[in-house]
Design an enzyme around this catalytic site. Structure first.
Site, PDB file in Angstrom:
ATOM      1  N   ASP A   1      -1.672   2.966   6.462  1.00 22.24           N
ATOM      2  CA  ASP A   1      -2.091   1.646   6.931  1.00 22.24           C
ATOM      3  C   ASP A   1      -2.049   1.525   8.447  1.00 22.24           C
ATOM      4  OD1 ASP A   1       0.695   1.748   7.128  1.00 22.24           O
ATOM      5  OD2 ASP A   1       1.048   0.308   5.527  1.00 22.24           O
TER       6      ASP A   1
ATOM      7  N   ASP B   1       9.860  -6.771   0.004  1.00 20.10           N
ATOM      8  CA  ASP B   1       9.127  -7.552  -0.999  1.00 20.10           C
ATOM      9  C   ASP B   1       8.483  -6.663  -2.059  1.00 20.10           C
ATOM     10  OD1 ASP B   1       7.048  -6.393   0.432  1.00 20.10           O
ATOM     11  OD2 ASP B   1       6.073  -8.289   0.967  1.00 20.10           O
TER      12      ASP B   1
ATOM     13  N   HIS C   1       6.426  -4.099  -1.446  1.00 22.36           N
ATOM     14  CA  HIS C   1       5.110  -3.553  -1.110  1.00 22.36           C
ATOM     15  C   HIS C   1       5.152  -2.044  -0.901  1.00 22.36           C
ATOM     16  CE1 HIS C   1       5.604  -4.330   3.541  1.00 22.36           C
ATOM     17  NE2 HIS C   1       6.046  -3.126   3.229  1.00 22.36           N
TER      18      HIS C   1
ATOM     19  N   GLU D   1       0.703  -6.082  -0.443  1.00 20.06           N
ATOM     20  CA  GLU D   1       1.690  -7.140  -0.634  1.00 20.06           C
ATOM     21  C   GLU D   1       1.697  -7.611  -2.091  1.00 20.06           C
ATOM     22  OE1 GLU D   1       3.679  -7.226   1.656  1.00 20.06           O
ATOM     23  OE2 GLU D   1       2.952  -7.954   3.587  1.00 20.06           O
TER      24      GLU D   1
END
Ligand code: PGA
Length: 261
Positions: free
Chosen positions: A67, A136, A138, A143
């Site tokens: 990413d 979280d 991810h 996400e």
């Protein structure tokens, strides 16, 4: 899913570096999927040492990063391209043109995403994908709520991710709000996957990913669908795992059966 529990973060780094080194030793033109963030730094450091000790060449390897932040060019100090150049690429013999990181300030972001998928396919797919995990849940910047079959695309960052990553920027407001990220489907296409997690901050996400339901709400749980996913954690990140003694027994069995060679 194989779950390997190691004493501490340096052991996790060594394990990951050795996995990459043996991939390259077995296949000099391997395609590696790489991750950024704090977790893989030790692994990259060890990999550089291993490449020198074992005279490993990366000149035929190709790499694809997971990413990049939208809006950050390759020379921005917080860009993932800059992180990879500084922490790994310039210290290996890999030609820069064989290293791919999405271009966060591409003129046409949508075609950059399509192009990235095409480049991965043209390279023959990813042999070994390294992953971190967000607090979280991810993977990459997929996400919670990301489609489990998503491909490389633009993804809005959650406020939690932006807060987690604010340490790399002068202030929270400077943290970009979007990213280009490989999709969960892209990640699942890798022939093998290694997820690294260290520290108590990751314990809840690791437990949910490994032992919770398969759900888009915990993107890393998608690895439950992968045939060759290994989760490498230190004791702190493993602390909430309910089947911890089974994972330890499984590793002892692998050793006893000579499956780790
Ligand atoms: P970290 O990031 O290694 O900096 O904790 C992991 C991630 O967000 O995937």
């Amino acid at each position: 899913m194989r779950v390997v529990i190691l004493p501490d973060a340096p052991s996790v780094a060594r394990f990951a570096a050795e996995a990459v080194a043996s991939t390259i030793a077995a296949k000099s033109n391997a395609v590696l999927g790489l991750a950024t963030g704090s977790t893989p730094l030790g692994a990259y450091h060890r990999l550089i040492e291993l490449s020198r000790e074992q005279k490993l060449s990366f000149k035929d390897a190709t790499t694809f990063n997971l990413d990049e932040y939208v809006g950050l060019g390759p020379t921005h100090p917080a860009s993932y391209r800059r992180y990879m150049n500084e922490n790994l690429f310039t210290q290996l013999d890999i030609p820069m043109e064989q290293t791919f990181v999405p271009i966060g300030n591409a003129a046409n972001l949508l075609s950059e995403c399509e192009e990235y998928e095409r480049r991965i396919a043209d390279a023959g797919g990813i042999d070994l994908q390294l992953l971190g995990i967000g607090t979280d849940g991810h993977i990459g910047f997929n996400e919670p709520g990301s489609s489990l079959s998503s491909r490389t695309r633009i993804k809005t960052l959650t406020e939690q991710t932006r807060r987690d990553n604010a340490r790399f920027f002068a202030s929270f407001d400077e943290v970009p709000t979007s990213s280009i990220t490989m999709g969960i489907g892209t990640i699942l296409d890798a022939r093998s996957v290694l997820l690294l997690a260290t520290g108590t901050g990751k314990a809840a996400a690791v437990q949910a990913a490994v032992e919770g339901s398969l759900t888009a709400s915990i993107p890393a749980s998608a690895l439950q669908l992968h045939r060759a996913a290994t989760i490498i954690v230190d004791e702190a990140a493993a602390a909430r795992l309910e089947r911890i003694s089974y994972y330890r027994d499984s590793e002892s069995e692998r050793l006893r059966l000579g499956l780790n060679q």
